[in-house]
Design a protein around this motif. Sequence first.
Motif, PDB file in Angstrom:
ATOM      1  N   ARG A 144      45.807  40.454  45.210  1.00  0.00           N
ATOM      2  CA  ARG A 144      44.481  40.247  44.638  1.00  0.00           C
ATOM      3  C   ARG A 144      44.439  38.880  43.974  1.00  0.00           C
ATOM      4  O   ARG A 144      45.282  38.567  43.134  1.00  0.00           O
ATOM      5  N   ASP A 147      37.904  38.159  41.704  1.00  0.00           N
ATOM      6  CA  ASP A 147      36.866  39.184  41.831  1.00  0.00           C
ATOM      7  C   ASP A 147      35.530  38.493  42.083  1.00  0.00           C
ATOM      8  O   ASP A 147      35.361  37.301  41.811  1.00  0.00           O
ATOM      9  N   VAL A 294      31.153  45.545  41.925  1.00  0.00           N
ATOM     10  CA  VAL A 294      32.230  44.570  41.770  1.00  0.00           C
ATOM     11  C   VAL A 294      33.161  44.700  42.972  1.00  0.00           C
ATOM     12  O   VAL A 294      33.386  45.812  43.469  1.00  0.00           O
ATOM     13  N   TRP A 296      36.993  43.378  44.577  1.00  0.00           N
ATOM     14  CA  TRP A 296      38.290  42.719  44.402  1.00  0.00           C
ATOM     15  C   TRP A 296      38.636  42.024  45.704  1.00  0.00           C
ATOM     16  O   TRP A 296      38.541  42.621  46.794  1.00  0.00           O
TER      17      TRP A 296
END
Length: 303
Positions: A144, A147, A294, A296
């Motif tokens: 990751r 975002d 949201v 990721w």
Amino acid sequence: MLYTIRHYQDTDFEQVLDLFQKNFEFDSFTKELLQEKIYDDPFFDKEIIWVACEENKILGFLMGTYRMEIRGVNYGYVKLMVVDLASRRKGIASAMYALLEEKLRERKVDVMRLGDVPMNYFMPGIDPRYTPALCFAMRSGFNRFTDTANLRVDLNNSAWTDEEKLESLKADDIEVCRAGVEDKAELMDFVAEEWKLWQFELEMAYKSEPVAIHIAKRKGKIKAFAAHSANNIGMPWFGPMGTHPDLRGKGLGKVLLFRCLNDFKKIGYNTAIIPWVGPIDFYAHHAGAVVERVFWRYEKKLH
């Protein structure tokens, strides 16, 4: 469970559509939307699209694509992926992904990403509510790295016009209007200077009737634009939008945004989506936008 993996065929479409409709808890797919996501990808290639089958029943689907030489990097993508709920934890997603990664390594892809495909995408990353997708990303070696968010605008909160600002722009020799066919060549040249990847989305917006692009001209030259309906057909999807550096700060973004939102309202939508947002405060201030989802974002470096 015994299953086989093969390349996607056009005759698989209805079964794949059924998979998406039954297994995406937080999203809905129409026939038109899935057709756009698969067949309107500018690098559509059946050699990197797979289905997993048990006899004649499709249990899983994975679509890969790629974008070469984006600021010197060759990117590969898992654009769409779904596995039937009853067939999960059987290694189907991992097996399909292994085939995709192998193919894209052969094509000299440097970095793999999940979902956030420039030019034609469904999601700008993974909605973390799809927890199995997060687990797949981590098991497959993805990291990751940032975002992003989609915003929602209540279209019933405003008339989406600012006549006072329009008059002040006219006094500064700036005209705001809907783009016409006669503006297309100049608009594409303008976008190529800073946002070349957006040319494809503007091509899609030009297919709307009326054209889903609004522009601002100063002394007859295009200096700003905003578009809608350029991605995810059938959804009130705003963007892209851009302003020449010389005219930033004059309120063009607000005016062009309002014209697009007004289009949505006239079509009959109650809400609009502003996806993959950077400046959340701009849209919150001018349009009362709120964060709706949201995402990721994950990537895996291959070379």
